[in-house]
Design a protein around this motif. Structure first.
Motif, PDB file in Angstrom:
ATOM      1  N   THR A 192       0.835  -1.197   0.000  1.00 41.83           N
ATOM      2  CA  THR A 192       0.000   0.000   0.000  1.00 41.83           C
ATOM      3  C   THR A 192       0.868   1.244   0.000  1.00 41.83           C
ATOM      4  O   THR A 192       2.045   1.201   0.358  1.00 41.83           O
ATOM      5  CB  THR A 192      -0.902   0.056   1.248  1.00 41.83           C
ATOM      6  N   ASP A 193       0.281   2.364  -0.406  1.00 41.24           N
ATOM      7  CA  ASP A 193       0.940   3.654  -0.236  1.00 41.24           C
ATOM      8  C   ASP A 193       0.977   3.958   1.254  1.00 41.24           C
ATOM      9  O   ASP A 193       0.010   3.698   1.964  1.00 41.24           O
ATOM     10  CB  ASP A 193       0.165   4.774  -0.939  1.00 41.24           C
ATOM     11  N   ASP A 194       2.088   4.517   1.713  1.00 37.31           N
ATOM     12  CA  ASP A 194       2.204   4.864   3.126  1.00 37.31           C
ATOM     13  C   ASP A 194       1.685   6.276   3.317  1.00 37.31           C
ATOM     14  O   ASP A 194       2.235   7.232   2.776  1.00 37.31           O
ATOM     15  CB  ASP A 194       3.656   4.766   3.589  1.00 37.31           C
ATOM     16  N   HIS A 195       0.597   6.399   4.042  1.00 35.23           N
ATOM     17  CA  HIS A 195       0.015   7.710   4.332  1.00 35.23           C
ATOM     18  C   HIS A 195       0.171   8.044   5.809  1.00 35.23           C
ATOM     19  O   HIS A 195      -0.621   8.774   6.371  1.00 35.23           O
ATOM     20  CB  HIS A 195      -1.472   7.725   3.952  1.00 35.23           C
ATOM     21  N   GLY A 196       1.193   7.493   6.429  1.00 37.98           N
ATOM     22  CA  GLY A 196       1.410   7.718   7.850  1.00 37.98           C
ATOM     23  C   GLY A 196       1.886   9.139   8.135  1.00 37.98           C
ATOM     24  O   GLY A 196       2.152   9.921   7.228  1.00 37.98           O
ATOM     25  N   PRO A 197       2.021   9.464   9.410  1.00 41.65           N
ATOM     26  CA  PRO A 197       2.469  10.802   9.788  1.00 41.65           C
ATOM     27  C   PRO A 197       3.846  11.096   9.210  1.00 41.65           C
ATOM     28  O   PRO A 197       4.766  10.299   9.325  1.00 41.65           O
ATOM     29  CB  PRO A 197       2.523  10.762  11.315  1.00 41.65           C
ATOM     30  N   GLY A 198       3.959  12.229   8.551  1.00 41.18           N
ATOM     31  CA  GLY A 198       5.233  12.659   7.993  1.00 41.18           C
ATOM     32  C   GLY A 198       5.578  12.066   6.640  1.00 41.18           C
ATOM     33  O   GLY A 198       6.578  12.443   6.041  1.00 41.18           O
ATOM     34  N   ALA A 199       4.770  11.145   6.148  1.00 37.06           N
ATOM     35  CA  ALA A 199       5.052  10.544   4.839  1.00 37.06           C
ATOM     36  C   ALA A 199       4.486  11.440   3.743  1.00 37.06           C
ATOM     37  O   ALA A 199       3.285  11.683   3.698  1.00 37.06           O
ATOM     38  CB  ALA A 199       4.432   9.160   4.744  1.00 37.06           C
ATOM     39  N   PRO A 200       5.339  11.956   2.846  1.00 38.46           N
ATOM     40  CA  PRO A 200       4.831  12.810   1.770  1.00 38.46           C
ATOM     41  C   PRO A 200       4.077  11.985   0.728  1.00 38.46           C
ATOM     42  O   PRO A 200       4.323  10.785   0.575  1.00 38.46           O
ATOM     43  CB  PRO A 200       6.098  13.420   1.175  1.00 38.46           C
ATOM     44  N   THR A 201       3.168  12.637   0.013  1.00 41.32           N
ATOM     45  CA  THR A 201       2.455  11.941  -1.057  1.00 41.32           C
ATOM     46  C   THR A 201       3.364  11.720  -2.259  1.00 41.32           C
ATOM     47  O   THR A 201       3.127  10.828  -3.047  1.00 41.32           O
ATOM     48  CB  THR A 201       1.213  12.731  -1.503  1.00 41.32           C
ATOM     49  N   GLY A 202       4.395  12.544  -2.403  1.00 44.85           N
ATOM     50  CA  GLY A 202       5.351  12.380  -3.486  1.00 44.85           C
ATOM     51  C   GLY A 202       6.634  13.118  -3.173  1.00 44.85           C
ATOM     52  O   GLY A 202       6.627  14.122  -2.470  1.00 44.85           O
ATOM     53  N   ILE A 203       7.748  12.607  -3.715  1.00 43.80           N
ATOM     54  CA  ILE A 203       9.055  13.250  -3.586  1.00 43.80           C
ATOM     55  C   ILE A 203       9.555  13.464  -5.009  1.00 43.80           C
ATOM     56  O   ILE A 203       9.625  12.512  -5.786  1.00 43.80           O
ATOM     57  CB  ILE A 203      10.037  12.366  -2.793  1.00 43.80           C
TER      58      ILE A 203
END
Length: 127
Positions: free
Chosen positions: A20-31
């Motif tokens: 899964t995409d990580d949507h946790g605290p501090g994880a950006p949607t894209g770099i």
């Protein structure tokens, strides 16, 4: 399945895991970042915004006019989690009558509200 029957083995052992995409605290949607294909200069990496990278490419080409080809990268964080088995967490029982009413009258209610809103606008315009 009877209590004495053996549990079936998964055909694909990876089926117990989900990517899964990580949507946790501090994880950006894209770099975002780019690399010049002529001199291999690299832009800084930016979280959640590709615009600073685009500005960097234009500025790099302005300083080096022959450097006009870039490799753009967009990265995201992924996480592998254990798949939740339906038999471990069964969905709550659904009442068939309520489910029918929701499917039957939900769209009708929305349609009626749209019609009433349009008629209200029409009646206001008559005054």
């Amino acid at each position: 399945m009877t209590p004495d029957a053996p549990h079936p083995q998964p055909i694909i052992k990876g089926a117990d895991w989900v990517l899964t995409d990580d949507h946790g605290p501090g994880a950006p949607t894209g770099i975002y970042g780019v690399e010049c294909m002529v001199c291999e200069a690299r832009s800084p990496l930016f979280d959640d915004d590709a615009k600073p990278v685009a500005v960097w490419t234009v500025q790099h080409t302005a300083q080096h006019p022959e450097h006009d080809l870039f490799l753009a990268r967009a990265e995201k964080h992924w996480r592998v989690v254990r798949r939740r088995h339906e038999d471990e967490n069964p969905p709550p029982p659904q009442r068939p009558v309520l489910a029918f009413l929701d499917r039957a009258f939900g769209p009708a209610f929305v349609g009626l509200m749209c019609l009433f809103t349009a008629l209200t606008g029409y009646f206001i315009s008559l005054n």
